[in-house]
Design a protein around this motif. Sequence first.
Motif, mmCIF file in Angstrom:
data_model
loop_
_atom_site.group_PDB
_atom_site.id
_atom_site.type_symbol
_atom_site.label_atom_id
_atom_site.label_comp_id
_atom_site.label_asym_id
_atom_site.label_seq_id
_atom_site.Cartn_x
_atom_site.Cartn_y
_atom_site.Cartn_z
ATOM 1 N N LYS A 56 -0.987 1.956 5.983
ATOM 2 C CA LYS A 56 -1.483 1.964 4.590
ATOM 3 C C LYS A 56 -2.151 0.731 4.135
ATOM 4 O O LYS A 56 -2.878 0.763 3.475
ATOM 5 N N CYS A 68 -1.416 -2.013 2.507
ATOM 6 C CA CYS A 68 -1.353 -2.381 1.094
ATOM 7 C C CYS A 68 -1.999 -3.934 1.500
ATOM 8 O O CYS A 68 -1.559 -4.852 2.243
ATOM 9 N N CYS A 80 0.589 -6.799 2.225
ATOM 10 C CA CYS A 80 1.651 -6.670 3.117
ATOM 11 C C CYS A 80 1.374 -7.032 4.623
ATOM 12 O O CYS A 80 0.158 -6.595 5.117
ATOM 13 N N VAL A 125 3.375 -6.129 7.316
ATOM 14 C CA VAL A 125 3.898 -4.972 8.185
ATOM 15 C C VAL A 125 2.958 -4.322 9.146
ATOM 16 O O VAL A 125 3.090 -4.185 10.296
ATOM 17 N N PRO A 126 1.788 -3.605 8.481
ATOM 18 C CA PRO A 126 0.733 -3.222 9.501
ATOM 19 C C PRO A 126 0.357 -3.955 10.509
ATOM 20 O O PRO A 126 0.035 -3.662 11.678
ATOM 21 N N GLN A 142 8.406 3.352 7.760
ATOM 22 C CA GLN A 142 7.950 2.582 6.685
ATOM 23 C C GLN A 142 7.318 3.498 5.732
ATOM 24 O O GLN A 142 7.011 3.175 4.658
ATOM 25 N N ASN A 143 6.852 4.868 5.974
ATOM 26 C CA ASN A 143 6.458 5.674 5.192
ATOM 27 C C ASN A 143 6.776 7.145 5.623
ATOM 28 O O ASN A 143 5.881 7.886 6.350
ATOM 29 N N ARG A 172 -2.718 0.320 -3.143
ATOM 30 C CA ARG A 172 -1.550 1.248 -3.065
ATOM 31 C C ARG A 172 -2.054 2.898 -3.134
ATOM 32 O O ARG A 172 -1.217 3.542 -2.909
HETATM 33 FE FE1 SF4 Z 1 2.288 -0.815 2.156
HETATM 34 FE FE2 SF4 Z 1 4.899 -0.268 2.875
HETATM 35 FE FE3 SF4 Z 1 2.899 -0.161 4.769
HETATM 36 FE FE4 SF4 Z 1 3.466 -2.447 3.647
HETATM 37 S S1 SF4 Z 1 4.828 -1.202 5.033
HETATM 38 S S2 SF4 Z 1 1.567 -1.689 4.018
HETATM 39 S S3 SF4 Z 1 4.021 -1.933 1.364
HETATM 40 S S4 SF4 Z 1 3.249 1.210 2.980
#
Ligand code: SF4
Length: 475
Positions: free
Chosen positions: A194, A196, A199, A201-202, A236-237, A311
């Motif tokens: 995603k 965002c 963030c 995480v990716p 995460q999604n 988002r």
């Molecule tokens: Fe967005 Fe959640 Fe992925 Fe982070 S983990 S980029 S907040 S969707």
Amino acid sequence: MILPNIKEARVRTKDKVEISYDKYNIPNTIKGIGKNKKYTILTYGCQMNVHDSENISGIMEELEYTKEENYEKADVIILNTCAIRENAHNKVIGILGRIKKLKEENPNIITIIGGCMPQEESVSNMLKDKYKWVDIVLGTHNIYDIPVLLDNIMKERKQNIEVYSIEGSIIENLPVKRDSKYKAWVNIQYGCDKFCSYCIVPYTRGKQRSRLPIDILKEVQELKDKGYKEVTLLGQNVNAYGKDLENKYTMANLLEDVSKIGIDRIRFVTSHPWDFSSEMIDVIAKYDNIMPYIHLPIQSGSDNILKKMNRRYSTNEYKKLFYELKEKIPGVSITTDIIVGFPNETEEDFQKTIDIYNELKYDLAYTFIYSPREGTPASTMKDNVPKEVKEERLQRLNKVVNKYAKENNEKYLNKVVPVLIEGYSDKGNKLMGYTDTMKLVNVEADPSYIGKIVDIYITEVKTWSMEGVLNSDRN
Ligand code: SF4
Ligand code: SAH
Ligand code: F3S
């Protein structure tokens, strides 16, 4: 030594995801190496890390190490770290200081750092330059390699950093030692695409990739056979589950198939609003064992900020989904995540978050002050909001959060609700568990109820929890 690279971590290709069923194995040279030795894992971050730690425990126990809660008494100290915000980072730096002292007294202690922090270039470089005494540094992609990394350390005592910035594969058949006998985490999806803007995480977890349905269903069936009462499907999604699979199979299909296995309670986290389909909502509404509890992060109530956050939904789209959930799933409880103080968030933007909160009246929210993460687009945005303003906004928001938490809980007063009793409460003299809607309940009851789903009569509600008695005890 393999160091991470943020540019590589950002890459997303259409390459097929590799699934390995036999990547994990224990070299002969270290079989039984943990005999009469103890390990501790300190876990930071989200449920994904919590479950990764259960896999790491599984590996350590196959090496015949014994679990030790107090890290000061352990022969191997493992830190499973989180990079989501500065304070998660700081906690780990703090504990490293204390471990260093222990290690000065006893150089035989082996220290391992894994999880999301080493996936950051700056962290791995820091460990390389300033924390030479940390023995093993690995990332999120190579947990299966712990036995080999330990083997190397046994042969030659020098720091080994192996952190891959890859899209990632799917590793099946890792051993697992679960923390609970009643509820279990089940990965259904790894990574995130995603991006965002705030963030990390990716970059730390690689591309979004779904486990095969057959492997997930087999794991859930085994858990049910072992007597587990609850599974939480992790990703995460999770709503985007299946989008990367060859055969058309969606999260709605998966939920339905998991439900039919007949385990008592099914949960899933986290739901990004973007991929939440009406089919999925219908399935949740149709099956009693899919819990009426949805964690649906909104992040901000301002369309302007949501756009800058990348988002991909507007507040109107979010609200439409929210009301569809409320309408179709009776008694559903909805919680959210909110970031305040995103770069250049105005008082007006923030007020919109408060306004939408007052409208939607969430059951609960996890609220955070924005924390710049190196390598993310938001971290390069100039920010004119002073720290004090951000802190004050967080406090204002939390007041609203607490108000509705209590109000929502009040609906439960003098009602009977099923609770899965998990163990002793923090205060010790009561038992605790959660309702199907994820409300924490403390109950005065005999310990023989642990592991059972029982009807509880709610006698008192607070902001964060409720008190209750066994319904069968009422006369
Ligand atoms: Fe967005 Fe959640 Fe992925 Fe982070 S983990 S980029 S907040 S969707
Ligand atoms: N995949 C989940 C979120 C995982 S991270 C989702 O998109 O819903 C959990 C929460 O941490 C996020 O929802 C967000 O509110 C918060 N968060 C993530 N990055 C952050 C940052 N840089 N600063 C502050 N909070 C952050
Ligand atoms: Fe933290 Fe990594 Fe989870 S950054 S929130 S442990 S995915």
